[in-house]
Design an enzyme around this catalytic site. Structure first.
Site, PDB file in Angstrom:
ATOM      1  N   TYR A   6     -41.577  39.682 -31.188  1.00 48.79           N
ATOM      2  CA  TYR A   6     -42.430  40.077 -30.341  1.00 48.79           C
ATOM      3  C   TYR A   6     -43.278  38.875 -29.421  1.00 48.79           C
ATOM      4  CZ  TYR A   6     -44.759  37.051 -33.997  1.00 48.79           C
ATOM      5  OH  TYR A   6     -44.804  36.155 -35.132  1.00 48.79           O
ATOM      6  N   GLY A   7     -42.509  37.914 -29.469  1.00 47.30           N
ATOM      7  CA  GLY A   7     -42.805  36.915 -28.599  1.00 47.30           C
ATOM      8  C   GLY A   7     -41.731  36.084 -27.528  1.00 47.30           C
ATOM      9  N   LEU A   9     -38.844  35.270 -28.681  1.00 50.28           N
ATOM     10  CA  LEU A   9     -37.346  35.727 -28.635  1.00 50.28           C
ATOM     11  C   LEU A   9     -37.096  37.037 -28.098  1.00 50.28           C
ATOM     12  CD1 LEU A   9     -37.394  34.996 -32.466  1.00 50.28           C
ATOM     13  CD2 LEU A   9     -35.720  34.073 -30.864  1.00 50.28           C
ATOM     14  N   TYR A 131     -42.715  47.992 -10.172  1.00 48.59           N
ATOM     15  CA  TYR A 131     -43.136  49.044 -10.895  1.00 48.59           C
ATOM     16  C   TYR A 131     -42.169  50.338 -10.850  1.00 48.59           C
ATOM     17  CZ  TYR A 131     -45.645  53.484 -11.470  1.00 48.59           C
ATOM     18  OH  TYR A 131     -46.161  54.693 -11.928  1.00 48.59           O
ATOM     19  N   PHE A 132     -41.763  50.659 -12.030  1.00 51.24           N
ATOM     20  CA  PHE A 132     -40.902  51.455 -11.790  1.00 51.24           C
ATOM     21  C   PHE A 132     -41.495  52.968 -12.318  1.00 51.24           C
ATOM     22  CE2 PHE A 132     -37.839  54.299 -14.752  1.00 51.24           C
ATOM     23  CZ  PHE A 132     -36.813  54.513 -13.844  1.00 51.24           C
ATOM     24  N   ALA A 133     -41.303  53.981 -11.380  1.00 52.66           N
ATOM     25  CA  ALA A 133     -42.071  55.233 -11.386  1.00 52.66           C
ATOM     26  C   ALA A 133     -40.971  56.112 -11.733  1.00 52.66           C
ATOM     27  CB  ALA A 133     -42.983  55.464 -10.054  1.00 52.66           C
ATOM     28  N   GLU A 207     -52.889  56.008 -15.675  1.00 47.70           N
ATOM     29  CA  GLU A 207     -51.917  56.606 -16.795  1.00 47.70           C
ATOM     30  C   GLU A 207     -52.765  56.532 -18.215  1.00 47.70           C
ATOM     31  OE1 GLU A 207     -49.214  57.691 -16.273  1.00 47.70           O
ATOM     32  OE2 GLU A 207     -48.614  56.707 -14.140  1.00 47.70           O
TER      33      GLU A 207
END
Length: 293
Positions: A6-7, A9, A131-133, A207
């Protein structure tokens, strides 16, 4: 054996090289726990049954587990290890799995990680980001209607998100809205923008991040020239059974994608709206644009 990270790695973080030979099972996994920033380049995960933390799930070897134990300062024999390793349930889009998790066993340091995702926390510190839309935000008309089109003028072109599929898994009164969910071998195409912090704030509001409709996520996108890069996107938190979107939303996706997305991908979108979802008025809309069956 599996490990949830979660960090540092995670992908594109300082210690991800440890996992170069491991198999990523999910990059949209989560466990129960609260994430704090700590005071270094890695966060601290504390147990908390009321909160969740997002990260990645990997299949690893026993020898790699020993390396991770050393990295995290954990030993079975130690009376006061730096991190403690425990087995817990990890939720993924493909079900719940057991995995090792390294928890912080002491008092929290730093601040709560907003949105419970370290990769997002690190990425959005940038002044400019990708940003992936993949849904209605591909459509400039919607941005103009909201008076924010000036924040989305730098368009990098088409992006491809591998091992995801386009889903419609959040419900509104008039139908569903788009989502991305992991699926090996599938892909989602979208429009890549370069945006600043004001655009990000607009996207968070649009969103429904604060109302927990979508959450921000960092994905690895491939451009037409083969370059891979990180991008901010959004995914539905509470995924429900898929239903058809309303016509106006299907129109926005189609209209926004026409200029940038591949012909094959656009055909797959048209087939989904026509044959799978049978979106009212969509066939007539295509005919008005000169489409022939």
């Amino acid at each position: 054996m599996n490990v949830f990270v979660y960090g540092s790695l995670c992908k594109n973080q300082e210690n991800h090289h440890y996992l170069k030979e491991a198999t990523c099972l999910s990059e949209q996994a989560f466990v129960k726990g609260t994430l704090y920033t700590g005071h270094s380049y890695y966060p601290l995960l504390l147990k908390d049954e009321q909160k969740v933390t997002y990260g990645e799930l990997y299949d690893i070897s026993s020898s790699l587990l020993e390396e991770l134990d050393e990295l995290e300062g954990y030993s079975k024999e130690a009376e006061d290890p730096y991190f403690v390793r425990e087995t817990c349930e990890v939720s993924t889009p493909n079900g719940v799995k057991e995995a090792f998790v390294y928890y912080w066993p002491r008092q929290a340091h730093g601040e709560l990680v907003h949105n419970h995702d370290w990769k997002v926390h690190r990425y959005i510190q940038r002044d400019q980001l990708h940003y992936f839309a993949y849904g209605s935000c591909m459509d400039n008309s919607r941005l103009c209607d909201h008076g924010v089109d000036h924040l989305f003028t730098t368009i990098k072109g088409k992006g491809k998100l591998n091992d995801y599929r386009l889903a419609f898994s959040t419900h509104f009164e008039d139908g569903s809205r788009a989502d991305i969910t992991e699926k090996s071998g599938a892909y989602v195409e979208g429009v890549v923008y370069e945006v600043g912090k004001e655009a990000r704030e607009y996207l968070y509001q649009r969103e429904g991040v604060e109302t927990k409709v979508y959450r921000p996520t960092i994905v690895n996108v491939t451009s037409d020239d083969g370059n891979n890069f990180q991008a901010l996107s959004f995914t539905v938190i509470e995924k429900r059974a898929e239903i058809a979107p309303p016509f106006h939303y299907a129109e926005e996706i189609h209209r926004g994608g026409l200029k940038y997305l591949s012909e094959n991908y656009m055909k797959s979108i048209e087939h989904k709206f026509l044959e799978e979802w049978k979106v009212p008025e969509f066939r007539a809309y295509l005919h008005r644009k000169g489409w022939r069956e």
